[in-house]
Write a protein that holds these residues in place. Structure first.
Motif, PDB file in Angstrom:
ATOM      1  N   LYS A 129      -7.222  -4.221  -4.509  1.00 35.66           N
ATOM      2  CA  LYS A 129      -6.673  -4.851  -5.710  1.00 35.66           C
ATOM      3  C   LYS A 129      -5.312  -5.466  -5.417  1.00 35.66           C
ATOM      4  CE  LYS A 129      -9.137  -1.700  -8.812  1.00 35.66           C
ATOM      5  NZ  LYS A 129      -9.011  -0.551  -9.764  1.00 35.66           N
ATOM      6  N   GLU A 130      -4.537  -4.784  -4.614  1.00 39.87           N
ATOM      7  CA  GLU A 130      -3.226  -5.311  -4.234  1.00 39.87           C
ATOM      8  C   GLU A 130      -3.380  -6.552  -3.359  1.00 39.87           C
ATOM      9  OE1 GLU A 130       1.026  -3.617  -2.446  1.00 39.87           O
ATOM     10  OE2 GLU A 130      -0.681  -2.253  -2.748  1.00 39.87           O
ATOM     11  N   LEU A 131      -4.370  -6.537  -2.474  1.00 34.86           N
ATOM     12  CA  LEU A 131      -4.610  -7.693  -1.607  1.00 34.86           C
ATOM     13  C   LEU A 131      -5.083  -8.892  -2.407  1.00 34.86           C
ATOM     14  CD1 LEU A 131      -6.303  -6.119   1.549  1.00 34.86           C
ATOM     15  CD2 LEU A 131      -3.912  -6.728   1.187  1.00 34.86           C
ATOM     16  N   ALA A 191       0.811  -1.223   0.000  1.00 35.77           N
ATOM     17  CA  ALA A 191       0.000   0.000   0.000  1.00 35.77           C
ATOM     18  C   ALA A 191       0.847   1.277   0.000  1.00 35.77           C
ATOM     19  CB  ALA A 191      -0.975   0.013   1.171  1.00 35.77           C
ATOM     20  N   GLU A 192       1.140   1.774  -1.188  1.00 38.30           N
ATOM     21  CA  GLU A 192       1.928   3.008  -1.311  1.00 38.30           C
ATOM     22  C   GLU A 192       1.047   4.234  -1.139  1.00 38.30           C
ATOM     23  OE1 GLU A 192       4.323   5.300  -4.817  1.00 38.30           O
ATOM     24  OE2 GLU A 192       4.890   3.205  -4.458  1.00 38.30           O
ATOM     25  N   VAL A 210       2.694   2.110   3.540  1.00 38.31           N
ATOM     26  CA  VAL A 210       1.972   2.371   4.786  1.00 38.31           C
ATOM     27  C   VAL A 210       1.169   1.164   5.276  1.00 38.31           C
ATOM     28  CG1 VAL A 210       1.813   4.834   4.295  1.00 38.31           C
ATOM     29  CG2 VAL A 210      -0.053   3.313   3.585  1.00 38.31           C
ATOM     30  N   GLY A 211       1.213   0.053   4.543  1.00 37.01           N
ATOM     31  CA  GLY A 211       0.451  -1.127   4.924  1.00 37.01           C
ATOM     32  C   GLY A 211       1.333  -2.262   5.394  1.00 37.01           C
ATOM     33  N   VAL A 212       0.744  -3.153   6.189  1.00 33.95           N
ATOM     34  CA  VAL A 212       1.451  -4.304   6.740  1.00 33.95           C
ATOM     35  C   VAL A 212       0.656  -5.571   6.439  1.00 33.95           C
ATOM     36  CG1 VAL A 212       2.015  -5.504   8.903  1.00 33.95           C
ATOM     37  CG2 VAL A 212       2.676  -3.115   8.592  1.00 33.95           C
TER      38      VAL A 212
END
Length: 302
Positions: free
Chosen positions: A224-226, A162-163, A169-171
């Motif tokens: 979408k990234e997940l 998560a950019e 900023v994501g974990v």
């Protein structure tokens, strides 16, 4: 790009007698402000706001003190927070916040609102400065919002994602829990209030893997990234379309369509753990520091 702040807690390099400007320079260096960008151009840049903040939207917001005797940390510079600090009748204070504006979902339109100008007058009279780190504190690292939120709910830090404004900023990490119900209970225990569950998928946590983004994680690009990573359980702060935020509608539809379970715990409650963690930073510098609790605005999870 993940930004990590390296600080040897408990070191002998106390700066409790340093001038305010030296503390600001220390924050600037440790949180790599030269590598960050942000945007608070919607603020009312009145005569109290520093010119430097008007140009780059991070760092010193109110420059009212030459010496700093004590620091208070908070998520938002709300009326409640500022009045509580002013009521202490102290001088030479630094307020460290994650945001330079307040957060109010009860009003029409954009939920970020300018600080109370009447209170800005009183802060100046009492030599109380305000310093803000938004994107630099969101960037994954020891003091960051998401990393500390994930830790609080028992999620390991295995992978960045998560950019946001050029930083991660994501974990994504593991949990010892198997059931979604147990995770909801754990999050509610951590934040101290009911959370919002958007249950679109399984009762179980797939592969015991969870994604976490503190604050405003209701962005379809995150989902979408997940999906690419096969993550079906996501914990964040904001889940509603506050201020008419259009992507939030797509976010909800995408989660439902792909059976991704989402837990929303509010903007404030998901980010407060970083501001609590910052007490370690200031205390390691030899400065007294306290966190000022605020009231979570649950309008962003309805």
């Amino acid at each position: 790009m993940a930004i990590f702040v390296i600080l040897k807690l408990g070191s002998n390099n106390s700066i409790k007698d340093m001038k305010a400007k030296e503390i600001y320079r220390k924050l600037e260096k440790d949180f790599h402000l030269d590598q960050c960008s942000d945007d608070w151009s919607q603020m009312d840049f009145n005569e109290f706001i520093c010119d430097n903040f008007k140009e780059r939207y991070m760092g010193l917001v109110l420059d009212n003190a030459e010496e700093i005797e004590k620091i208070y940390t908070a998520v938002f510079p709300s009326d409640k927070v500022l009045k509580e600090i002013l009521d202490k009748d102290e001088n030479n204070i630094l307020i460290f916040t994650h945001h330079p504006s307040t957060w109010d979902t009860t009003v029409t339109g954009f939920p970020f609102k300018d600080m109370n100008k009447d209170l800005l007058v009183k802060l100046k009279e009492k030599n109380i400065s305000l310093y803000c780190l938004h994107v630099p504190l969101d960037a994954n690292g020891y003091f960051s919002t998401t990393v500390n939120y994930a830790k609080e709910i028992g999620v390991s830090f295995d992978e960045d994602f998560a950019e946001y404004y050029g930083v991660q900023v994501g974990v994504i990490g593991g949990t010892n829990l198997n059931s979604l119900k147990d995770l909801v209970n754990r999050v509610e225990k951590a934040v101290g209030h009911n959370v919002k569950l958007l249950k679109y998928g399984s009762d179980n946590i797939a592969n015991q893997k969870i994604a976490v983004v503190a604050g405003g994680g209701n962005d379809p690009e995150i989902l979408k990234e997940l999906l690419e990573k096969g993550i079906k359980t996501y914990v964040t702060g904001i889940v509603s379309a506050v201020g008419g935020y259009p992507p939030a509608v797509e976010f909800n539809s995408l989660a439902k369509e792909n059976k991704i379970n989402i837990i929303g715990s509010s903007h404030y409650s998901s980010e407060k753990f970083a501001c609590i963690k910052m007490l370690h930073y200031f205390e390691a510098l030899g400065i007294k520091a306290s966190f000022v609790e605020d009231k979570p605005d649950l309008g962003d999870i309805v």
